[in-house]
Design a protein around this motif. Sequence first.
Motif, PDB file in Angstrom:
ATOM      1  N   THR A  31       0.823  -1.223   0.095  1.00 41.54           N
ATOM      2  CA  THR A  31      -0.040   0.167  -0.161  1.00 41.54           C
ATOM      3  C   THR A  31       0.951   1.432   0.098  1.00 41.54           C
ATOM      4  OG1 THR A  31      -1.599  -1.250   1.264  1.00 41.54           O
ATOM      5  CG2 THR A  31      -1.825   1.198   1.441  1.00 41.54           C
ATOM      6  N   VAL A  32       0.500   2.138  -0.815  1.00 41.22           N
ATOM      7  CA  VAL A  32       1.382   3.580  -0.926  1.00 41.22           C
ATOM      8  C   VAL A  32       0.975   4.241   0.333  1.00 41.22           C
ATOM      9  CG1 VAL A  32       1.830   5.462  -2.263  1.00 41.22           C
ATOM     10  CG2 VAL A  32       1.653   3.332  -3.496  1.00 41.22           C
ATOM     11  N   LEU A  33       1.991   4.726   0.902  1.00 40.46           N
ATOM     12  CA  LEU A  33       1.720   5.426   2.169  1.00 40.46           C
ATOM     13  C   LEU A  33       2.015   6.993   2.070  1.00 40.46           C
ATOM     14  CD1 LEU A  33       3.549   3.203   4.708  1.00 40.46           C
ATOM     15  CD2 LEU A  33       1.083   3.371   4.145  1.00 40.46           C
ATOM     16  N   SER A  34       3.097   7.565   1.236  1.00 44.62           N
ATOM     17  CA  SER A  34       3.306   8.882   0.889  1.00 44.62           C
ATOM     18  C   SER A  34       4.314   9.042  -0.503  1.00 44.62           C
ATOM     19  CB  SER A  34       3.981   9.234   2.158  1.00 44.62           C
ATOM     20  OG  SER A  34       5.169   8.624   2.236  1.00 44.62           O
ATOM     21  N   HIS A  35       4.132  10.064  -0.673  1.00 43.74           N
ATOM     22  CA  HIS A  35       4.914  10.410  -2.051  1.00 43.74           C
ATOM     23  C   HIS A  35       5.987  11.303  -1.597  1.00 43.74           C
ATOM     24  CE1 HIS A  35       1.333  10.515  -5.508  1.00 43.74           C
ATOM     25  NE2 HIS A  35       1.580   9.149  -4.951  1.00 43.74           N
ATOM     26  N   HIS A  36       7.175  11.215  -2.290  1.00 47.95           N
ATOM     27  CA  HIS A  36       8.458  11.997  -2.130  1.00 47.95           C
ATOM     28  C   HIS A  36       8.950  12.605  -3.392  1.00 47.95           C
ATOM     29  CE1 HIS A  36       8.532  11.085   2.103  1.00 47.95           C
ATOM     30  NE2 HIS A  36       7.822  10.027   1.874  1.00 47.95           N
ATOM     31  N   PRO A  37       9.785  13.350  -3.631  1.00 54.35           N
ATOM     32  CA  PRO A  37      10.332  13.871  -4.883  1.00 54.35           C
ATOM     33  C   PRO A  37      10.751  12.827  -5.630  1.00 54.35           C
ATOM     34  CG  PRO A  37      10.938  15.445  -3.168  1.00 54.35           C
ATOM     35  CD  PRO A  37      10.391  14.262  -2.475  1.00 54.35           C
ATOM     36  N   TRP A  38      11.466  11.781  -5.169  1.00 56.22           N
ATOM     37  CA  TRP A  38      12.160  10.795  -5.677  1.00 56.22           C
ATOM     38  C   TRP A  38      11.260   9.353  -5.918  1.00 56.22           C
ATOM     39  CZ3 TRP A  38      11.601   6.743  -2.427  1.00 56.22           C
ATOM     40  CH2 TRP A  38      11.282   6.921  -1.115  1.00 56.22           C
ATOM     41  N   GLY A  39      10.202   9.234  -5.075  1.00 52.94           N
ATOM     42  CA  GLY A  39       9.194   8.025  -5.131  1.00 52.94           C
ATOM     43  C   GLY A  39       8.349   7.975  -4.153  1.00 52.94           C
ATOM     44  N   VAL A  40       7.793   6.647  -3.936  1.00 51.60           N
ATOM     45  CA  VAL A  40       6.812   6.521  -2.872  1.00 51.60           C
ATOM     46  C   VAL A  40       7.492   5.816  -1.570  1.00 51.60           C
ATOM     47  CG1 VAL A  40       5.070   6.900  -4.381  1.00 51.60           C
ATOM     48  CG2 VAL A  40       5.921   4.548  -3.891  1.00 51.60           C
ATOM     49  N   ILE A  41       6.876   5.941  -0.618  1.00 52.45           N
ATOM     50  CA  ILE A  41       7.010   4.910   0.700  1.00 52.45           C
ATOM     51  C   ILE A  41       5.767   4.075   0.657  1.00 52.45           C
ATOM     52  CG2 ILE A  41       6.994   4.761   3.152  1.00 52.45           C
ATOM     53  CD1 ILE A  41       9.658   6.078   1.995  1.00 52.45           C
ATOM     54  N   ALA A  42       6.064   2.862   0.854  1.00 53.93           N
ATOM     55  CA  ALA A  42       4.944   1.923   1.003  1.00 53.93           C
ATOM     56  C   ALA A  42       4.950   1.035   2.012  1.00 53.93           C
ATOM     57  CB  ALA A  42       5.057   1.124  -0.234  1.00 53.93           C
ATOM     58  N   GLN A  43       3.981   0.242   2.356  1.00 49.33           N
ATOM     59  CA  GLN A  43       3.919  -0.865   3.195  1.00 49.33           C
ATOM     60  C   GLN A  43       3.461  -2.087   2.764  1.00 49.33           C
ATOM     61  OE1 GLN A  43       4.394  -0.526   6.929  1.00 49.33           O
ATOM     62  NE2 GLN A  43       4.437  -2.754   6.414  1.00 49.33           N
ATOM     63  N   GLU A  58      14.494   6.281 -10.441  1.00 44.21           N
ATOM     64  CA  GLU A  58      15.459   5.212 -10.879  1.00 44.21           C
ATOM     65  C   GLU A  58      14.700   4.345 -11.948  1.00 44.21           C
ATOM     66  OE1 GLU A  58      16.890   1.530 -11.310  1.00 44.21           O
ATOM     67  OE2 GLU A  58      15.398   1.665  -9.862  1.00 44.21           O
ATOM     68  N   GLN A  59      13.539   4.080 -11.777  1.00 40.87           N
ATOM     69  CA  GLN A  59      12.722   2.928 -12.510  1.00 40.87           C
ATOM     70  C   GLN A  59      12.057   3.889 -13.908  1.00 40.87           C
ATOM     71  OE1 GLN A  59      10.205   0.569 -10.372  1.00 40.87           O
ATOM     72  NE2 GLN A  59      11.449   0.464  -8.631  1.00 40.87           N
ATOM     73  N   PHE A  60      11.895   5.085 -13.701  1.00 38.33           N
ATOM     74  CA  PHE A  60      11.157   5.695 -14.896  1.00 38.33           C
ATOM     75  C   PHE A  60      11.441   6.771 -15.608  1.00 38.33           C
ATOM     76  CE2 PHE A  60       7.899   3.139 -12.377  1.00 38.33           C
ATOM     77  CZ  PHE A  60       7.530   2.213 -13.374  1.00 38.33           C
ATOM     78  N   SER A  61      12.427   7.334 -14.795  1.00 37.88           N
ATOM     79  CA  SER A  61      13.048   8.568 -15.550  1.00 37.88           C
ATOM     80  C   SER A  61      13.380   8.626 -17.014  1.00 37.88           C
ATOM     81  CB  SER A  61      14.041   9.512 -14.568  1.00 37.88           C
ATOM     82  OG  SER A  61      15.149   8.809 -14.321  1.00 37.88           O
ATOM     83  N   ARG A  62      13.874   7.514 -17.357  1.00 36.45           N
ATOM     84  CA  ARG A  62      14.696   7.356 -18.580  1.00 36.45           C
ATOM     85  C   ARG A  62      13.747   7.116 -19.729  1.00 36.45           C
ATOM     86  NH1 ARG A  62      18.051   5.712 -15.077  1.00 36.45           N
ATOM     87  NH2 ARG A  62      18.498   3.512 -14.879  1.00 36.45           N
ATOM     88  N   THR A  63      12.302   6.908 -19.382  1.00 33.72           N
ATOM     89  CA  THR A  63      11.386   6.518 -20.201  1.00 33.72           C
ATOM     90  C   THR A  63      10.054   7.623 -20.179  1.00 33.72           C
ATOM     91  OG1 THR A  63      10.052   5.217 -18.594  1.00 33.72           O
ATOM     92  CG2 THR A  63      11.564   4.028 -20.110  1.00 33.72           C
ATOM     93  N   THR A  64      10.456   8.649 -19.585  1.00 30.02           N
ATOM     94  CA  THR A  64       9.365   9.655 -19.555  1.00 30.02           C
ATOM     95  C   THR A  64      10.219  10.981 -19.817  1.00 30.02           C
ATOM     96  OG1 THR A  64      10.038  10.450 -16.913  1.00 30.02           O
ATOM     97  CG2 THR A  64       8.110   8.710 -17.716  1.00 30.02           C
ATOM     98  N   VAL A  65       9.362  12.027 -20.380  1.00 27.17           N
ATOM     99  CA  VAL A  65       9.501  13.254 -20.973  1.00 27.17           C
ATOM    100  C   VAL A  65       8.969  14.397 -19.766  1.00 27.17           C
ATOM    101  CG1 VAL A  65       9.338  14.727 -22.662  1.00 27.17           C
ATOM    102  CG2 VAL A  65       9.340  12.576 -23.144  1.00 27.17           C
ATOM    103  N   GLY A  66      10.035  14.731 -18.865  1.00 24.16           N
ATOM    104  CA  GLY A  66       9.627  15.592 -18.040  1.00 24.16           C
ATOM    105  C   GLY A  66       9.258  15.283 -16.722  1.00 24.16           C
ATOM    106  N   ASP A  67       9.113  16.286 -15.700  1.00 24.17           N
ATOM    107  CA  ASP A  67       8.627  15.872 -14.380  1.00 24.17           C
ATOM    108  C   ASP A  67       7.219  15.624 -14.418  1.00 24.17           C
ATOM    109  OD1 ASP A  67      11.184  16.079 -13.267  1.00 24.17           O
ATOM    110  OD2 ASP A  67      10.782  18.227 -12.615  1.00 24.17           O
ATOM    111  N   GLU A  68       6.429  16.130 -15.215  1.00 19.42           N
ATOM    112  CA  GLU A  68       4.797  16.200 -15.101  1.00 19.42           C
ATOM    113  C   GLU A  68       4.626  14.523 -15.555  1.00 19.42           C
ATOM    114  OE1 GLU A  68       1.186  18.006 -17.073  1.00 19.42           O
ATOM    115  OE2 GLU A  68       2.623  19.589 -16.307  1.00 19.42           O
ATOM    116  N   GLU A  69       5.082  14.028 -16.641  1.00 18.93           N
ATOM    117  CA  GLU A  69       4.744  12.650 -17.086  1.00 18.93           C
ATOM    118  C   GLU A  69       5.505  11.598 -15.713  1.00 18.93           C
ATOM    119  OE1 GLU A  69       5.542   9.644 -20.646  1.00 18.93           O
ATOM    120  OE2 GLU A  69       6.692  11.740 -21.003  1.00 18.93           O
ATOM    121  N   LEU A  70       6.386  12.063 -15.543  1.00 23.74           N
ATOM    122  CA  LEU A  70       6.974  10.922 -14.446  1.00 23.74           C
ATOM    123  C   LEU A  70       6.255  11.039 -13.122  1.00 23.74           C
ATOM    124  CD1 LEU A  70       9.248   9.118 -12.971  1.00 23.74           C
ATOM    125  CD2 LEU A  70      10.391  11.249 -12.127  1.00 23.74           C
ATOM    126  N   ARG A  71       5.794  12.311 -12.530  1.00 23.08           N
ATOM    127  CA  ARG A  71       4.819  12.332 -11.433  1.00 23.08           C
ATOM    128  C   ARG A  71       3.323  11.542 -11.947  1.00 23.08           C
ATOM    129  NH1 ARG A  71       6.295  13.209  -6.550  1.00 23.08           N
ATOM    130  NH2 ARG A  71       5.710  15.318  -5.944  1.00 23.08           N
TER     131      ARG A  71
END
Length: 174
Positions: A31-43, A58-71
């Motif tokens: 379960t996703v608990l929180s968002h952070h600039p780099w990713g998510v904390i989960a339980q 680390e997982q998706f920045s090479r396949t996205t165009v810009g911060d908005e798409e990554l977020r």
Amino acid sequence: MDADFGEDGGAMERFETASLPIMAGQRVRATVLSHHPWGVIAQIADYDQVGASVDMIEQFSRTTVGDEELRSLFPAVGTEIDAVVEQVRRWSPPAWVRLSIRPKDLESFGWPCDFCGRRAVLSAGGDGLVMDVRSNDGPGSHTVIAHRTCLADRVDPGRIGERARALAVGRRST
């Protein structure tokens, strides 16, 4: 925390015992608990004492165009996700699990073999093994990833049974 006894007879605390059933390549629900600039904390379900995270950069920045798409790929807080265990870090408390939610990893998860450097498949039915390296000198442990054959090739040739078990552990007999 569970206590073990060191060589001097004194008790040492093993903080990592709650995480021992968790291993690289294992599929989990979290379960996703929180968002952070780099990713998510989960339980991770059924593992309340173990921290977990997904490094979305680390997982998706090479396949996205810009911060908005990554977020936009960040799962919403409260969402239950399918994930695969990428790494378990038990060097110091608390034990921490890095998860992957990449579609290709959910299909078949691999990690470089610590002996030969080639990808070992850790998903069910794969050619890889996960070894937890521990010491009697204190808490903490380290994970070593190996192809079955890489490990078997490094076992003393006179230890035929150990070599055979390295090739067979976890395999279903037919």
